[in-house]
Design a protein around this motif. Structure first.
Motif, PDB file in Angstrom:
ATOM      1  N   SER A  67       0.836  -1.199   0.000  1.00 20.66           N
ATOM      2  CA  SER A  67       0.000   0.000   0.000  1.00 20.66           C
ATOM      3  C   SER A  67       0.864   1.239   0.000  1.00 20.66           C
ATOM      4  CB  SER A  67      -0.908   0.007   1.243  1.00 20.66           C
ATOM      5  OG  SER A  67      -1.585   1.242   1.376  1.00 20.66           O
ATOM      6  N   GLU A 114      -3.788  -2.497  -1.253  1.00 21.26           N
ATOM      7  CA  GLU A 114      -4.568  -1.392  -1.786  1.00 21.26           C
ATOM      8  C   GLU A 114      -5.192  -1.792  -3.130  1.00 21.26           C
ATOM      9  OE1 GLU A 114      -3.529   3.185  -2.886  1.00 21.26           O
ATOM     10  OE2 GLU A 114      -2.773   2.370  -0.990  1.00 21.26           O
ATOM     11  N   PRO A 115      -6.438  -1.341  -3.422  1.00 19.56           N
ATOM     12  CA  PRO A 115      -7.130  -1.761  -4.658  1.00 19.56           C
ATOM     13  C   PRO A 115      -6.307  -1.588  -5.930  1.00 19.56           C
ATOM     14  CG  PRO A 115      -8.671  -0.609  -3.240  1.00 19.56           C
ATOM     15  CD  PRO A 115      -7.323  -0.496  -2.579  1.00 19.56           C
ATOM     16  N   VAL A 137      -8.521  -6.377   1.159  1.00 17.06           N
ATOM     17  CA  VAL A 137      -8.383  -5.140   0.390  1.00 17.06           C
ATOM     18  C   VAL A 137      -8.380  -3.940   1.332  1.00 17.06           C
ATOM     19  CG1 VAL A 137      -9.294  -3.755  -1.490  1.00 17.06           C
ATOM     20  CG2 VAL A 137      -9.581  -6.245  -1.526  1.00 17.06           C
ATOM     21  N   ASP A 139      -9.181  -0.800   1.438  1.00 17.79           N
ATOM     22  CA  ASP A 139     -10.009   0.101   0.630  1.00 17.79           C
ATOM     23  C   ASP A 139     -10.415   1.364   1.390  1.00 17.79           C
ATOM     24  OD1 ASP A 139     -11.535  -1.425   2.336  1.00 17.79           O
ATOM     25  OD2 ASP A 139     -13.031  -2.012   0.845  1.00 17.79           O
ATOM     26  N   ASP A 142      -9.805   4.015  -2.120  1.00 19.74           N
ATOM     27  CA  ASP A 142     -10.432   3.631  -3.384  1.00 19.74           C
ATOM     28  C   ASP A 142     -11.348   2.431  -3.180  1.00 19.74           C
ATOM     29  OD1 ASP A 142      -8.946   5.585  -4.857  1.00 19.74           O
ATOM     30  OD2 ASP A 142      -7.205   4.260  -4.739  1.00 19.74           O
ATOM     31  N   GLU A 143     -12.338   2.336  -4.051  1.00 19.85           N
ATOM     32  CA  GLU A 143     -13.308   1.249  -3.969  1.00 19.85           C
ATOM     33  C   GLU A 143     -12.649  -0.084  -4.338  1.00 19.85           C
ATOM     34  OE1 GLU A 143     -17.640   0.053  -5.972  1.00 19.85           O
ATOM     35  OE2 GLU A 143     -16.714   2.008  -6.351  1.00 19.85           O
ATOM     36  N   ASN A 144     -13.096  -1.127  -3.686  1.00 16.44           N
ATOM     37  CA  ASN A 144     -12.620  -2.479  -3.968  1.00 16.44           C
ATOM     38  C   ASN A 144     -13.055  -2.904  -5.367  1.00 16.44           C
ATOM     39  OD1 ASN A 144     -11.877  -5.141  -4.008  1.00 16.44           O
ATOM     40  ND2 ASN A 144     -13.160  -5.776  -2.294  1.00 16.44           N
ATOM     41  N   THR A 145     -12.092  -3.089  -6.243  1.00 23.88           N
ATOM     42  CA  THR A 145     -12.390  -3.463  -7.630  1.00 23.88           C
ATOM     43  C   THR A 145     -12.518  -4.970  -7.813  1.00 23.88           C
ATOM     44  OG1 THR A 145     -10.014  -3.407  -8.088  1.00 23.88           O
ATOM     45  CG2 THR A 145     -11.285  -1.399  -8.571  1.00 23.88           C
ATOM     46  N   SER A 151     -12.906  -7.012   2.312  1.00 17.32           N
ATOM     47  CA  SER A 151     -12.322  -5.755   2.761  1.00 17.32           C
ATOM     48  C   SER A 151     -11.569  -5.991   4.066  1.00 17.32           C
ATOM     49  CB  SER A 151     -13.419  -4.710   3.001  1.00 17.32           C
ATOM     50  OG  SER A 151     -12.900  -3.585   3.693  1.00 17.32           O
TER      51      SER A 151
END
Length: 613
Positions: A67, A114-115, A137, A139, A142-145, A151
């Motif tokens: 990250s 990190e996503p 993740v 997150d 940023d949103e979890n892709t 999470s």
């Protein structure tokens, strides 16, 4: 100083002396509403200890974080260690290949990612056989892709538990830290709790005549940054955290938050004074700036000093992953020489000259050896490298000496670093320090950055120096002019025989030059000769590389005669090292036609003279 506790207990051990445990300590520079107090950080750590245990993390396991910087990064760091596991962080610019090597070497069991970094991490995790159920993740920005991945929030849903208190902080491993990427793949060092505690404790000091407000843009996985947050939490000193370095945001943050202490690798230290945002007013609250990762000559610090308060000082730090901060310039002892300060408390330093004896006499150059009770314990899965890293004199039964790989000398209690032992260039029997030549190159008004490496000649014995130079935008300079500039200040044998103009010098996150990338570039030795008459002037044009050599030209003269990090500078993105290598190689190859013409011109001239004679 005897250490009796673990790093987590030490970090929160100053709680009783805090005037306000709810005062914000970790603060996001981009959004100051995101801040954590002493009490909140402690709660997060206890929740992560419970959550990691709930998913099966046991003492001795490894938790790996990939990250960028964040205020919550440090809760994960302390929470992982608090379970009795070993924490390790990786550079976000790592490729899947590099991640695979690191995760395999450290035997990572759990990944927190990190996503934006998931693609390469998942590729490496698959290669290492790490189940996706053990990948979480991070997150927070940023949103979890990858919705099939959990999470990191799920780790916070298991209540709070106490952390492990270790029996022996000197022999219990807390983290794995990457090191020595100057050749081959990186190693990883076992760092015990005593290492982390001693390093953090030395970042505390008696009361200073200013309010301590810290700012760090440093990557949290690097040992230069390791002591900063734990010491700030312990003391209750606010520390503002930059997610990634940005020059404008860095200078603005100093002014906006009345920062009094900050940390900067050499590229930042040299770059700040060049920014239009850098004024005496914007830096008026700064009192101490620590810089490490590579040496900066005092002369090159002066532009920064011109913008600082008269009481402010720039403190050079010298250290390495295996030992942490070893020397530092202390408050109240402003350095006006090129030293890296004095040994910090708990460290001994001796010099081993060519004779092989250990000495502490002034001005005796040699290999620098350091000793402390809180060094690394060794390298993972590499007993040979571990044995090679230490030296134990036959008549000394105490702790062994760590061989730093640096060449230098002592003077009046201060340490002077000449260069990395393995980077020293042997020119006609004389040793040439790349750092010394680089420092001289940087004083040229048209030179923005520079690096110097040794080039082995066809006889496979002798070397000469090759300088890689980045020209300031809008400036023009030739290789001949560069060489003459150096020749005015240094002995002839130190003047680079070749000058290669390049767009960017490859460096790691602390500004250390990645010389191995430069040594592998496909630049022919003796590429442009003095006899060719080619005095090409190089103007900063993107994509252009000019190789300019004056081999055998003795016109420049002056009086006199006479050793790892693999992390890439942030901003390169994933695959940064490959991009540097590929980009540099492509640009250099673009000059090959011109180089060949110059070589042919020289051969033609030599043939003409031979025929005439």
């Amino acid at each position: 100083m005897s250490i009796t506790t673990d790093i987590v207990s030490w970090t929160f051990g100053g709680e009783g002396g805090l005037s306000d445990p709810d005062k914000p300590i970790l603060i996001d520079t981009a959004d100051t509403t995101r801040a954590l107090s002493h009490a909140q950080i402690k709660s997060y750590v206890r929740r992560l200890v419970a959550g990691l245990r709930a998913i099966g993390v046991a003492p001795g396991d490894c938790v790996c974080v990939n990250s960028f910087n964040d205020i919550l990064y440090y809760a994960i760091y302390l929470g992982a260690i608090g379970t009795g596991a070993r924490w390790t962080g990786v550079n976000p610019s790592y490729t899947a290949h590099e991640l695979t090597h690191h995760m395999s070497m450290t035997e990572a069991k759990v990944l927190i990612v990190e996503p934006a970094l998931l693609t390469t991490t998942l590729e490496a995790a698959k290669e290492c056989g790490i189940s996706e159920s053990k990948i979480f993740v991070f997150d927070v920005h940023d949103e979890n892709t990858h919705p099939h991945l959990q999470s990191w929030d799920v780790l916070l849903q298991h209540g709070e538990e106490d952390w492990v208190m270790v029996d022996d902080p000197y022999t219990t491993t807390a983290t794995y830290a990457s090191t020595s990427g100057t050749s081959g793949l990186p190693k990883a060092a076992f760092l015990p709790h005593s290492y982390l505690v001693s390093q953090a404790e030395r970042r505390l000091y008696p009361k200073v005549p200013y309010e301590v407000q810290r700012l760090t843009p440093l990557p949290p996985f690097h040992v230069f940054a390791t002591p900063l947050v734990p010491s700030s939490i312990h003391a209750g000193w606010p520390i503002y955290i930059m997610r990634r370095f940005d020059m404008a945001a860095f200078i603005t943050s100093i002014s906006k938050f009345a920062i009094s202490e900050t940390y900067a690798p050499p590229p930042v230290l040299l770059g700040v004074p060049q920014s239009p945002l850098c004024t005496k007013e914007s830096l008026s609250t700064l009192r101490q700036i620590w810089t490490g990762g590579a040496g900066v000559k005092y002369e090159n610090q002066l532009p920064f000093y011109e913008k600082l308060h008269p009481d402010a000082q720039i403190n050079q730090v010298w250290g390495m992953t295996e030992a942490g901060w070893v020397t530092c310039v202390q408050w109240g002892e402003k350095s006006e020489d090129d030293s890296v300060g004095r040994p910090v408390e708990g460290f001994e330093i001796q010099i081993m000259p060519e004779s092989g004896d250990l000495v502490t006499t002034d001005d005796t150059p040699g290999d620098i050896l350091v000793r402390s009770r809180s060094l690394m314990l060794g390298y993972i899965q590499n007993p040979t490298a571990t044995a090679d890293a230490f030296y134990s004199p036959q008549d000394d039964s105490s702790h062994p000496w760590l061989k730093t790989g640096d060449w230098g000398f002592l003077r009046h209690g201060r340490v002077f670093i000449v260069d990395r032992r393995k980077d020293l260039i042997k020119v006609r029997g004389w040793q040439v320090s790349p750092a010394e030549v680089e420092g001289t190159l940087l004083t040229h008004p048209a030179v923005l950055d520079a690096a110097v490496v040794g080039v082995q000649l066809p006889d496979a014995v002798a070397e000469h120096a090759r300088a890689y130079v980045v020209v300031r935008p809008g400036q023009e300079v030739s290789g001949d002019e560069v060489r003459k500039w150096v020749g005015k200040m240094l002995a002839r044998y130190k003047v680079p025989e070749e000058v290669v103009f390049i767009d960017k010098i490859p460096k790691n996150s602390t500004g250390k030059i990645l010389r191995r990338l430069l040594r592998t570039q496909d630049v022919p030795v003796g590429s442009v000769a003095a006899e060719s008459g080619d005095h090409t002037v190089h103007k900063r044009d993107r994509g252009a590389v000019v190789v300019d050599e004056r081999a055998g030209d003795e016109s420049s003269s002056s009086s006199g005669s006479g050793s790892g990090d693999e992390d890439l500078e942030r901003g390169e993105g994933k695959g940064g090292e490959e991009k540097i290598r590929a980009g540099t190689l492509a640009r250099v190859k673009g000059s090959v036609v011109g180089v060949l013409r110059a070589v042919l011109a020289r051969l033609k001239g030599l043939w003409a003279r031979l025929f005439k004679s």
